[in-house]
Design a protein around this motif. Structure first.
Motif, PDB file in Angstrom:
ATOM      1  N   PHE A 115       0.822  -1.208   0.000  1.00  0.00           N
ATOM      2  CA  PHE A 115       0.000   0.000   0.000  1.00  0.00           C
ATOM      3  C   PHE A 115       0.858   1.262   0.000  1.00  0.00           C
ATOM      4  CE2 PHE A 115      -3.996  -2.310   1.104  1.00  0.00           C
ATOM      5  CZ  PHE A 115      -4.790  -1.732   0.110  1.00  0.00           C
ATOM      6  N   TYR A 116       2.022   1.232   0.609  1.00  0.00           N
ATOM      7  CA  TYR A 116       2.930   2.369   0.478  1.00  0.00           C
ATOM      8  C   TYR A 116       3.322   2.567  -0.982  1.00  0.00           C
ATOM      9  CZ  TYR A 116       3.723   2.780   5.551  1.00  0.00           C
ATOM     10  OH  TYR A 116       3.584   2.970   6.899  1.00  0.00           O
ATOM     11  N   GLY A 117       3.605   1.467  -1.678  1.00  0.00           N
ATOM     12  CA  GLY A 117       3.913   1.573  -3.102  1.00  0.00           C
ATOM     13  C   GLY A 117       2.765   2.170  -3.880  1.00  0.00           C
ATOM     14  N   ILE A 118       1.543   1.743  -3.565  1.00  0.00           N
ATOM     15  CA  ILE A 118       0.359   2.290  -4.235  1.00  0.00           C
ATOM     16  C   ILE A 118       0.210   3.769  -3.936  1.00  0.00           C
ATOM     17  CG2 ILE A 118      -2.173   2.240  -4.178  1.00  0.00           C
ATOM     18  CD1 ILE A 118      -1.844  -0.866  -3.783  1.00  0.00           C
ATOM     19  N   PHE A 119       0.411   4.148  -2.680  1.00  0.00           N
ATOM     20  CA  PHE A 119       0.321   5.564  -2.327  1.00  0.00           C
ATOM     21  C   PHE A 119       1.297   6.407  -3.141  1.00  0.00           C
ATOM     22  CE2 PHE A 119       2.433   8.890   0.194  1.00  0.00           C
ATOM     23  CZ  PHE A 119       1.412   9.813   0.247  1.00  0.00           C
ATOM     24  N   ARG A 120       2.533   5.946  -3.244  1.00  0.00           N
ATOM     25  CA  ARG A 120       3.533   6.721  -3.979  1.00  0.00           C
ATOM     26  C   ARG A 120       3.192   6.794  -5.463  1.00  0.00           C
ATOM     27  NH1 ARG A 120       9.284   5.098  -0.949  1.00  0.00           N
ATOM     28  NH2 ARG A 120       8.596   5.774   1.115  1.00  0.00           N
ATOM     29  N   ALA A 121       2.681   5.697  -6.015  1.00  0.00           N
ATOM     30  CA  ALA A 121       2.234   5.731  -7.409  1.00  0.00           C
ATOM     31  C   ALA A 121       1.061   6.684  -7.575  1.00  0.00           C
ATOM     32  CB  ALA A 121       1.855   4.321  -7.862  1.00  0.00           C
TER      33      ALA A 121
END
Length: 521
Positions: A115-121
């Motif tokens: 979810f951190y990756g999704i947030f940054r994307a």
């Protein structure tokens, strides 16, 4: 007041940005913190933002020991957790023993990291203006990575919150949506990414790590295959072009082939920091410390180029037998070795005795092994400085998925062709079987070709074979009437263990968040 970007170490991975009204005194800019309104203004900002999005691929120690690759491997029949005893890394022991629950720190970590990756994307897609070709490409990379992170999550957790933008404080209480909605978004992101991204061959040598058109089509093919849309999936896999199999299977996982011809997506680690024994444990490492964790507990084996490891992730006898049944010594000897082979190297070692080792199956791993040549050579402790990359998507994986899609679409010819391309590298004869026998051959091929790469457990689940797999130890519910009871063991619970639990921290933080069946509230 300007909105500040702040990644927070709080219970919920969705609560990733604070957007709150403050008093005049608190509205002063903070040195070193950029605002959303100004950060995405330049090409340099865009580059920093997309690198930060790739960074989550290597966050294996962001929350102490929590490798997504190992988390997906341990429940499978490829091996056992190992370690010193049943209290050594209990988060990993639980994954091997099917005793995990919603408080398991490794499961919580893989949820948060993705979810951190999704947030940054999301921040890139939401805030970066597509004013030039570079920014258009970076937005395409962000969509490809968002598709990857969501595919990881939906495979492991099922229904999910679907978050496509930065959240206001009033929006933190997200509910889960059906996985069909997640699949649809992955399709959209992968399709749009494929249209925006170059081929891998169009990137410079220093940019080979980036998402490419082929990666986007690989993700599109996967999400279509997982929905049993086999003809569409096969068509998507046909668009994964410009890749090839590395001639020597053992070389695929070595430093020389990182981002090479077979690499579709990798998690990139570094051995150059360097770390020593005084580094604070439980904090982020930029190297792949899990290589040491999973290294053979036996003494150093110079004959194989190995440094002694910490004895996690021992291979199973079932995997050894699968290689031997296929007559596949080439991949076997690049993946694992037996105690008997070890003793031929250590015949003069009177102290070797693995009989009391925890979870030891008399086999050791070579794939992603603790090779001396793969770690720091500049005087730092070699045990702490492996630069070995995880191969997250390989072309061999794509070929076998393509073979599966064609086989399930009753197109045996192209299924055989894709399967046999993988087998040819191992020196094996072509498969000429059709129908169910062809699909069985594809499944067996995935078992040996992709061992220890994080695919096997969820392959078994999506094939409906986990409930008949004795090594998973199936416990049959009273309502289940299929299969042979002789295969059922003690641990895997049909109806529960097909997915991981939603972390208890997120259940507590969001009243709209529901739990997966069998894991309580």
């Amino acid at each position: 007041m300007k909105k500040k970007i702040a990644i927070l170490g709080v219970a919920s991975a969705l609560v990733a940005v604070v957007l709150a009204a403050c008093s005049d005194q608190l509205e002063q800019d903070v040195n070193g913190v950029s605002s959303i309104e100004t950060f995405y203004a330049t090409d340099e900002d865009a580059e920093l933002a997309i690198i930060a999005t790739y960074d989550m691929l290597t966050a294996d120690n962001l929350f102490d020991w929590a490798s997504p690759t190992l988390i997906k491997t341990l429940p499978s029949d490829e091996g056992t957790a190992g370690g010193g005893n049943d209290t050594d890394q209990p988060r990993y022991q639980a994954l091997d023993n099917f005793t995990w629950d919603s408080a398991n720190p490794a499961i919580q970590a893989t949820w948060q990291v993705n979810f951190y990756g999704i947030f940054r994307a999301n921040m890139i897609i939401q805030n970066l203006e597509p004013e030039n070709d570079l920014r258009k490409r970076i937005i395409g990379e962000a969509k490809a990575l968002r598709a990857y992170y969501y595919l990881e999550l939906v495979t492991q957790f099922g229904d999910l919150p679907l978050v496509l933008k930065g959240l206001e404080p009033t929006e933190f209480n997200q509910a889960r949506v059906p996985k069909a909605n997640i699949y649809a978004q992955i399709e959209t992101d992968a399709t749009e990414a494929a249209a925006a991204l170059p081929n891998k061959s169009d990137y410079s040598a220093g940019d080979q790590f980036r998402a490419s058109k082929g990666m986007a089509y690989a993700l599109l093919g996967k999400v279509l295959l997982y929905q049993a849309r086999y003809t569409e999936a096969a068509a998507a896999f046909e668009n994964v072009t410009g890749y090839g199999l590395v001639p020597n299977y053992a070389d695929v996982f070595k430093d020389a082939e990182e981002f090479g011809s077979e690499s579709v997506l990798e998690a990139s680690f570094s051995s150059k920091v360097p770390y020593d024994w005084n580094y604070p444990w439980g904090t982020r490492f930029e190297n792949n410390l899990h290589v040491q964790l999973m290294g053979a507990r036996a003494g150093s084996t110079p004959e194989l180029g190995l440094i002694a490891g910490w004895g996690f992730n021992y291979p199973s006898e079932k995997l050894w037998d699968a290689f031997n049944t296929m007559g596949d010594t080439e991949r076997r000897d690049a993946t694992m070795f037996s105690e008997a082979q070890y003793l031929t190297y250590k015949s003069t070692d009177p102290d070797f005795d693995g009989s009391t080792w925890w979870d030891y199956n008399r086999y050791f791993r070579l794939k992603y092994g603790s090779f001396d040549a793969e770690t720091n050579q500049d005087g730092a402790p070699k045990e702490l400085n492996y630069g070995t990359n995880w191969r997250l998507i390989r072309y061999a994986d794509v070929l076998l998925l393509k073979a599966e899609a064609y086989a399930m679409a009753n197109q045996d010819g192209p299924a055989q062709a894709a399967l046999n391309e993988v087998r040819a590298r191992a020196g094996l004869a072509d498969v000429t079987a059709t129908g169910d026998a062809l699909m069985a051959a594809i499944r067996n091929e995935r078992f040996v070709e992709l061992a220890f790469e994080g695919h096997r457990y969820f392959d078994l689940i999506r094939w409906g074979e986990a409930i008949a797999n004795a090594e998973l130890g199936v416990q049959v519910p009273a309502t289940f009437s299929g299969g042979d009871p002789a295969h059922y063991g003690d641990n895997f619970n049909y109806g529960t263990h097909q997915v991981f639990p939603i972390p208890i921290s997120d259940i507590a933080a969001a009243t709209n968040m529901t739990q997966n069946p069998g894991y309580g509230n």
